[in-house]
Design a protein around this motif. Sequence first.
Motif, mmCIF file in Angstrom:
data_model
loop_
_atom_site.group_PDB
_atom_site.id
_atom_site.type_symbol
_atom_site.label_atom_id
_atom_site.label_comp_id
_atom_site.label_asym_id
_atom_site.label_seq_id
_atom_site.Cartn_x
_atom_site.Cartn_y
_atom_site.Cartn_z
ATOM 1 N N ASP A 61 0.836 -1.206 0.000
ATOM 2 C CA ASP A 61 0.000 0.000 0.000
ATOM 3 C C ASP A 61 0.871 1.257 0.000
ATOM 4 O OD1 ASP A 61 -2.362 -1.496 0.112
ATOM 5 O OD2 ASP A 61 -2.462 -1.403 2.308
ATOM 6 N N LEU A 62 1.913 1.239 0.824
ATOM 7 C CA LEU A 62 2.798 2.399 0.918
ATOM 8 C C LEU A 62 3.566 2.625 -0.380
ATOM 9 C CD1 LEU A 62 4.246 1.930 4.522
ATOM 10 C CD2 LEU A 62 2.649 3.681 3.761
ATOM 11 N N LEU A 63 4.040 1.549 -0.985
ATOM 12 C CA LEU A 63 4.762 1.683 -2.248
ATOM 13 C C LEU A 63 3.887 2.323 -3.316
ATOM 14 C CD1 LEU A 63 6.658 -1.741 -2.463
ATOM 15 C CD2 LEU A 63 7.585 0.481 -1.786
ATOM 16 N N LEU A 64 2.632 1.909 -3.361
ATOM 17 C CA LEU A 64 1.703 2.480 -4.338
ATOM 18 C C LEU A 64 1.395 3.941 -4.005
ATOM 19 C CD1 LEU A 64 -0.742 -0.556 -4.688
ATOM 20 C CD2 LEU A 64 0.973 0.196 -6.355
ATOM 21 N N HIS A 65 1.168 4.221 -2.722
ATOM 22 C CA HIS A 65 0.841 5.580 -2.287
ATOM 23 C C HIS A 65 1.989 6.548 -2.566
ATOM 24 C CE1 HIS A 65 -0.853 8.825 0.125
ATOM 25 N NE2 HIS A 65 0.293 8.894 0.799
ATOM 26 N N LEU A 66 3.217 6.071 -2.405
ATOM 27 C CA LEU A 66 4.392 6.915 -2.597
ATOM 28 C C LEU A 66 4.857 6.956 -4.059
ATOM 29 C CD1 LEU A 66 6.381 5.721 0.551
ATOM 30 C CD2 LEU A 66 5.276 7.957 0.247
ATOM 31 N N ASP A 67 4.097 6.290 -4.930
ATOM 32 C CA ASP A 67 4.445 6.221 -6.361
ATOM 33 C C ASP A 67 5.826 5.614 -6.594
ATOM 34 O OD1 ASP A 67 2.035 7.363 -7.255
ATOM 35 O OD2 ASP A 67 2.794 9.389 -6.928
ATOM 36 N N LEU A 68 6.215 4.688 -5.735
ATOM 37 C CA LEU A 68 7.486 3.993 -5.909
ATOM 38 C C LEU A 68 7.319 2.724 -6.738
ATOM 39 C CD1 LEU A 68 9.045 4.341 -2.348
ATOM 40 C CD2 LEU A 68 9.553 5.674 -4.405
ATOM 41 N N MET A 69 6.078 2.365 -7.017
ATOM 42 C CA MET A 69 5.794 1.163 -7.791
ATOM 43 C C MET A 69 4.399 1.271 -8.381
ATOM 44 S SD MET A 69 6.494 -2.735 -6.622
ATOM 45 C CE MET A 69 8.248 -2.400 -6.826
ATOM 46 N N GLU A 70 4.209 0.648 -9.540
ATOM 47 C CA GLU A 70 2.887 0.609 -10.157
ATOM 48 C C GLU A 70 2.231 -0.733 -9.858
ATOM 49 O OE1 GLU A 70 2.898 1.663 -14.242
ATOM 50 O OE2 GLU A 70 4.147 3.439 -13.951
ATOM 51 N N PRO A 75 2.773 -8.058 -8.453
ATOM 52 C CA PRO A 75 2.867 -9.532 -8.444
ATOM 53 C C PRO A 75 4.295 -10.059 -8.569
ATOM 54 C CG PRO A 75 1.033 -8.831 -9.807
ATOM 55 C CD PRO A 75 1.803 -7.594 -9.473
ATOM 56 N N GLY A 76 5.192 -9.268 -9.150
ATOM 57 C CA GLY A 76 6.565 -9.713 -9.317
ATOM 58 C C GLY A 76 7.443 -9.495 -8.100
#
Length: 201
Positions: A61-70, A75-76
């Motif tokens: 959730d944090l990675l997505l919120h911080l735009d560090l990952m799409e 899944p990878g």
Amino acid sequence: MVETSLRDAGEPGFLDGQFLIAMPGLQDGNFVRSVIYICAHSPAGAMGFIINRAQPVSFVDLLLHLDLMEGRDIPGLPETIRRFPVLMGGPVETGRGFVLHSDDYESESSIPVNDDISLTATLDIVRAITEGRGPKRATMLLGYAGWGPGQLEAELSNNGWLNCPATEALIFDTALDTKYDRALALLGVTPEALSTDVGHA
């Protein structure tokens, strides 16, 4: 503010590097059955992190919120990254992330807490963890616990907390449900014994 207090704390206080373990009589809902790792203690106050409270927000959730990952990249991710622990560190600045970690990772913003543990509160460590370059042991915490001058000492004198030297193993242990009991065990105490002692001189 947190980084400044850690860097400028001067002489360490007697609670630096200690666990605070909530007594059964502690009524503050933020801290019931909590175990707190104190990172800085001085005449100016104290700060630390609750290490046994789950956080509904996941690392993904944090990675997505911080735009560090799409989303399509999630899944990878290795399972260890997707399950990376994110805890509720305390009631202050709950939207801010901190990473307590072993000292094998260091950036310009990393602050040593003791000889073995550091604190980093910038995105570089989140990227490093995501890319497999992070520290060997780490926990992310949202928010922290803070006390003003003399406040924590007063709570201790009112039997709100027990304290004992912290152990790295317990700080990074992910079995949150039993961490309170295991912290008490460091003092040779059980929750049942504490409960029966409450109210007795």
